[in-house]
Design a protein around this motif. Structure first.
Motif, mmCIF file in Angstrom:
data_model
loop_
_atom_site.group_PDB
_atom_site.id
_atom_site.type_symbol
_atom_site.label_atom_id
_atom_site.label_comp_id
_atom_site.label_asym_id
_atom_site.label_seq_id
_atom_site.Cartn_x
_atom_site.Cartn_y
_atom_site.Cartn_z
ATOM 1 N N PHE A 1 0.672 -1.292 -0.048
ATOM 2 C CA PHE A 1 -0.078 0.054 0.052
ATOM 3 C C PHE A 1 0.995 1.196 0.093
ATOM 4 C CE2 PHE A 1 -2.427 -3.259 1.887
ATOM 5 C CZ PHE A 1 -3.770 -3.372 1.527
ATOM 6 N N GLY A 2 0.330 2.355 -0.328
ATOM 7 C CA GLY A 2 0.892 3.698 -0.261
ATOM 8 C C GLY A 2 -0.122 4.583 -0.184
ATOM 9 N N HIS A 3 0.612 5.979 -0.016
ATOM 10 C CA HIS A 3 -0.232 7.054 0.346
ATOM 11 C C HIS A 3 -1.080 7.686 -0.625
ATOM 12 C CE1 HIS A 3 2.688 10.044 -1.483
ATOM 13 N NE2 HIS A 3 3.490 9.247 -0.742
ATOM 14 N N ARG A 4 -2.207 8.698 0.024
ATOM 15 C CA ARG A 4 -2.810 9.356 -0.635
ATOM 16 C C ARG A 4 -2.232 10.454 -1.686
ATOM 17 N NH1 ARG A 4 -8.132 8.846 1.347
ATOM 18 N NH2 ARG A 4 -8.263 8.000 3.689
ATOM 19 N N ILE B 1 2.135 -4.681 3.282
ATOM 20 C CA ILE B 1 3.324 -3.674 3.654
ATOM 21 C C ILE B 1 2.937 -2.367 3.145
ATOM 22 C CG2 ILE B 1 5.698 -3.429 2.957
ATOM 23 C CD1 ILE B 1 5.859 -6.506 2.390
ATOM 24 N N VAL B 2 3.083 -1.434 4.132
ATOM 25 C CA VAL B 2 2.520 0.058 3.538
ATOM 26 C C VAL B 2 3.963 0.834 3.643
ATOM 27 C CG1 VAL B 2 1.192 1.979 4.330
ATOM 28 C CG2 VAL B 2 0.500 -0.411 5.143
ATOM 29 N N CYS B 3 4.154 1.172 2.425
ATOM 30 C CA CYS B 3 5.459 2.115 2.171
ATOM 31 C C CYS B 3 5.248 3.724 2.154
ATOM 32 C CB CYS B 3 5.819 1.635 0.880
ATOM 33 S SG CYS B 3 6.613 -0.067 0.640
ATOM 34 N N ASP B 4 6.083 4.528 2.714
ATOM 35 C CA ASP B 4 6.154 5.990 2.338
ATOM 36 C C ASP B 4 5.050 6.588 3.089
ATOM 37 O OD1 ASP B 4 7.586 7.940 1.515
ATOM 38 O OD2 ASP B 4 6.455 8.132 -0.136
ATOM 39 N N THR B 5 4.411 5.973 4.185
ATOM 40 C CA THR B 5 3.117 6.668 4.565
ATOM 41 C C THR B 5 3.187 6.749 6.371
ATOM 42 O OG1 THR B 5 2.205 5.405 2.945
ATOM 43 C CG2 THR B 5 0.465 6.659 4.447
ATOM 44 N N THR C 1 1.197 7.903 8.622
ATOM 45 C CA THR C 1 0.218 7.890 9.598
ATOM 46 C C THR C 1 -0.929 6.867 8.977
ATOM 47 O OG1 THR C 1 -0.912 9.640 8.816
ATOM 48 C CG2 THR C 1 0.555 10.100 10.709
ATOM 49 N N ARG C 2 -1.826 6.416 9.768
ATOM 50 C CA ARG C 2 -2.414 5.205 9.176
ATOM 51 C C ARG C 2 -3.689 6.064 8.350
ATOM 52 N NH1 ARG C 2 -4.028 2.216 14.289
ATOM 53 N NH2 ARG C 2 -2.003 3.241 15.057
ATOM 54 N N GLU C 3 -4.230 7.334 8.755
ATOM 55 C CA GLU C 3 -5.281 7.869 7.978
ATOM 56 C C GLU C 3 -4.833 8.217 6.620
ATOM 57 O OE1 GLU C 3 -3.963 8.592 11.109
ATOM 58 O OE2 GLU C 3 -5.651 8.105 12.249
ATOM 59 N N ARG C 4 -3.532 8.304 6.267
ATOM 60 C CA ARG C 4 -2.997 8.704 5.220
ATOM 61 C C ARG C 4 -2.789 7.509 4.016
ATOM 62 N NH1 ARG C 4 2.145 11.201 2.562
ATOM 63 N NH2 ARG C 4 1.085 12.776 1.068
ATOM 64 N N VAL C 5 -3.015 6.414 4.565
ATOM 65 C CA VAL C 5 -2.930 5.235 3.676
ATOM 66 C C VAL C 5 -3.989 5.448 2.492
ATOM 67 C CG1 VAL C 5 -3.044 2.850 3.616
ATOM 68 C CG2 VAL C 5 -1.976 3.824 5.551
ATOM 69 N N CYS C 6 -3.836 5.187 1.314
ATOM 70 C CA CYS C 6 -4.663 5.470 0.244
ATOM 71 C C CYS C 6 -5.938 4.494 0.282
ATOM 72 C CB CYS C 6 -4.182 5.474 -0.938
ATOM 73 S SG CYS C 6 -5.218 5.842 -2.658
ATOM 74 N N ASP C 7 -5.740 3.240 0.673
ATOM 75 C CA ASP C 7 -6.573 2.211 0.751
ATOM 76 C C ASP C 7 -6.699 1.666 1.898
ATOM 77 O OD1 ASP C 7 -8.211 -0.089 0.383
ATOM 78 O OD2 ASP C 7 -7.427 -0.509 -1.821
ATOM 79 N N GLN C 8 -7.813 1.901 2.788
ATOM 80 C CA GLN C 8 -7.600 1.547 4.135
ATOM 81 C C GLN C 8 -7.790 0.123 4.364
ATOM 82 O OE1 GLN C 8 -7.503 3.556 7.020
ATOM 83 N NE2 GLN C 8 -6.484 4.816 5.706
ATOM 84 N N ARG C 9 -8.092 -0.700 3.227
ATOM 85 C CA ARG C 9 -8.304 -2.171 3.215
ATOM 86 C C ARG C 9 -7.139 -2.927 3.839
ATOM 87 N NH1 ARG C 9 -10.686 -3.805 -2.202
ATOM 88 N NH2 ARG C 9 -9.031 -2.476 -3.032
ATOM 89 N N PHE C 10 -5.792 -2.047 3.926
ATOM 90 C CA PHE C 10 -4.837 -2.822 4.684
ATOM 91 C C PHE C 10 -5.000 -3.281 6.060
ATOM 92 C CE2 PHE C 10 -4.507 1.429 6.860
ATOM 93 C CZ PHE C 10 -3.981 1.048 8.020
ATOM 94 N N LYS C 11 -6.275 -2.801 6.761
ATOM 95 C CA LYS C 11 -6.531 -3.055 7.964
ATOM 96 C C LYS C 11 -7.163 -4.669 7.940
ATOM 97 C CE LYS C 11 -7.468 1.479 9.533
ATOM 98 N NZ LYS C 11 -8.835 2.581 9.612
#
Length: 232
Positions: free
Chosen positions: A24-27, A83-87, A89-99
């Motif tokens: 995942f990446g950021h918004r 694996i969330v890269c370059d982000t 805070t959790r709010e800034r993850v583009c696709d919240q389905r990482f949860k």
């Protein structure tokens, strides 16, 4: 570096453990976001071709030469590693389905504000997340990457350092960038891709340059009304 290598070993063990990995990446993704996502995906798939690996963030046409994002249904995240890269805070993850994933690894270079991962690999002193991925790759001879993957990582490094101009750039930055070039990175091709812009964008810039005004204190500005924005 020794501390990071211990974390890298753990990350590699986790990558080996899971058959499905969602990156995942950021918004409003930039070059480093696209570079780290696509570079890491390339490493995993080239080394472990039987794994299912997805990249998830917003589509950016100007960065699509590095790779396109995947269209993934919710059920794909069941039992997957995120694996969330370059982000930062959790709010800034583009696709919240990482949860929805079973475990989350955060890989980042920003100031630590939110350690939302089950495992957090963060180096605040490194100028790009793509450098963290490159460092991870070059630490282990068993890992493989293609020219396209190396291009993604190099582009991420180059864009987040603004062509190696920022203060955080150091010897390691150039060493890793150089090692990526040895894998076939074409810097002229990357520059051509990043320099391409639409005709409308060019016309908008021309309008701004033509209508610039300067105050008596030397402040330069241009007025962009709703009418002008609609026109371009």
């Amino acid at each position: 570096l020794a501390e990071f290598k211990l974390l890298s070993i753990f990350q590699l063990e986790k990558i080996k453990e899971y058959n499905k990995i969602a990156i995942f990446g950021h918004r409003r993704p930039d070059g480093d976001c696209y570079g780290s996502l696509n570079g890491l995906k390339n490493i995993i798939l080239t080394t472990f071709p039987k794994k299912r690996v997805f990249c998830l963030t917003s589509h950016v046409e100007t960065l699509s030469f590095l790779g396109r994002m995947d269209d993934v249904s919710d059920d794909e995240f069941d039992g997957a590693l995120a694996i969330v890269c370059d982000t930062s805070t959790r709010e800034r993850v583009c696709d919240q389905r990482f949860k929805l994933c079973k475990e989350v690894i955060k890989v980042d270079h920003h100031i630590i504000i939110d350690n939302y991962g089950d495992y957090n690999i963060v180096d605040e002193d490194i100028p790009a997340t793509s450098l963290l991925v490159a460092r991870f790759f070059f630490s282990y001879p068993e890992l493989k990457i293609t020219e396209k993957g190396a291009t993604a990582l190099y582009t991420g490094i180059m864009t987040d350092t603004s062509n190696f101009r920022y203060r955080g750039v150091n010897l390691e930055t150039f060493v890793l960038a150089g090692k990526l070039m040895e894998l076939g990175v074409d810097v002229e091709y990357i520059d051509q891709q990043l320099s391409t812009e639409s005709l409308r964008s060019t016309k908008l810039k021309a309008y701004i340059y033509k209508t610039l005004e300067v105050t008596e204190n030397g402040v330069v500005y241009a007025k962009l009304t709703k009418r002008v924005i609609k026109r371009f």
